[in-house]
Design an enzyme around this catalytic site. Structure first.
Site, PDB file in Angstrom:
ATOM      1  CE  LYS A  18      -2.371  -0.358   3.879  1.00  9.49           C
ATOM      2  NZ  LYS A  18      -2.194  -1.702   4.382  1.00  9.49           N
ATOM      3  NE  ARG A  93      -5.898   0.087  12.873  1.00  2.69           N
ATOM      4  CZ  ARG A  93      -5.610  -1.030  13.519  1.00  2.69           C
ATOM      5  NH1 ARG A  93      -4.962  -1.998  12.909  1.00  2.69           N
ATOM      6  NH2 ARG A  93      -5.940  -1.180  14.775  1.00  2.69           N
ATOM      7  NE  ARG A 132       7.424  -3.681   7.018  1.00  2.00           N
ATOM      8  CZ  ARG A 132       6.124  -3.412   7.045  1.00  2.00           C
ATOM      9  NH1 ARG A 132       5.480  -3.187   5.931  1.00  2.00           N
ATOM     10  NH2 ARG A 132       5.482  -3.387   8.191  1.00  2.00           N
ATOM     11  NE  ARG A 166       6.747  -1.645  12.083  1.00  5.34           N
ATOM     12  CZ  ARG A 166       5.474  -1.502  11.745  1.00  5.34           C
ATOM     13  NH1 ARG A 166       5.149  -0.788  10.702  1.00  5.34           N
ATOM     14  NH2 ARG A 166       4.527  -2.075  12.440  1.00  5.34           N
ATOM     15  NE  ARG A 177       3.018  -6.157  12.321  1.00  9.03           N
ATOM     16  CZ  ARG A 177       4.076  -5.843  11.581  1.00  9.03           C
ATOM     17  NH1 ARG A 177       3.936  -5.092  10.515  1.00  9.03           N
ATOM     18  NH2 ARG A 177       5.276  -6.282  11.912  1.00  9.03           N
TER      19      ARG A 177
END
Ligand SMILES: [Zn+2]
Length: 222
Positions: A18, A93, A132, A166, A177
């Site tokens: 996204k 969300r 990432r 992260r 998640r």
């Protein structure tokens, strides 16, 4: 300035691409990229009353409530640079957020052009998230395999040389998640489908291929 007004929502599981796709589309069309994460950071940094409330909610290790997030989005989309278009990334969300957004846009006379769901299978999402990392200075995201900086170790965006991962980008939390996404965000999909706004895009190709598909469904391809 975009050639025409364009109001879009991007949705999809965490790691579906996204953010990357939002950046590409907004660069191309000139519409505002409204990422919930970036809005949160900006609001907290400005130290506004809303920012302080948000900080308090997040400091407790919790989430900002629907009500706080909605106030933040409402304020942001009312600003001048959003008049001719914006792309919501990370919002709505939850189903209550989606329902409120509808009323909010109605009251401003704004009509959504599309809600784009970027679809990617869980196993590919896992590979994407585990690789990432981001620039510590400007927050620009990169990936070990799929999106390296042009110059090794130097941020394309700001020239920063420090990067971070992260701590919650690990297998267990990613699975959590995904479960969360299905439980919380997925109910917004049939909601938008009923309104005739939903467009599904296969998010598994290269970044450029997915971007081209998105332009096609929005009917803005060259
Ligand atoms: Zn940077």
């Amino acid at each position: 300035m975009p050639n025409r007004d364009l109001f879009v929502v991007f949705t999809g599981a965490p790691g579906c691409g996204k953010g990357t796709q939002a950046r590409i589309l907004c660069e191309k069309t000139g519409i505002c990229h409204l990422s919930t994460g970036e809005m949160l950071r900006a609001e907290i940094k400005k130290g506004t009353p809303l920012g302080l409330e948000l900080k308090e909610a997040l400091d407790d290790g919790g989430f900002a409530s629907d009500e706080l997030i909605i106030r933040m989005v409402e304020e942001r989309i009312g600003q001048d640079d959003c008049k001719h278009g914006f792309l919501l990334d990370g919002f709505p969300r939850t189903l209550p957020q989606a329902e409120t957004l509808e009323g909010l846009l109605d009251s401003k006379g704004v009509k959504l052009d599309a809600v784009i769901e970027i679809q990617v299978p869980d196993e590919i999402i896992m590979e994407r998230i585990l690789g990432r990392y981001a620039c510590m200075k400007c927050g620009r995201g990169y990936h070990d395999r799929f999106l390296k900086p042009k110059v090794y170790g130097v941020c394309d965006e700001c020239g920063g040389t420090e990067f971070s991962r992260r701590v919650d980008d690990n297998r267990t939390t990613v699975q959590n998640r995904l479960v969360n996404f299905r439980a919380l965000t997925y109910p917004t999909i049939p909601f938008f489908e009923k309104k005739g706004l939903l467009r599904c895009v296969d998010g598994t190709g290269t970044i450029n291929a997915v971007a081209a598909k998105i332009e096609k469904v929005l009917d803005i391809a060259d």
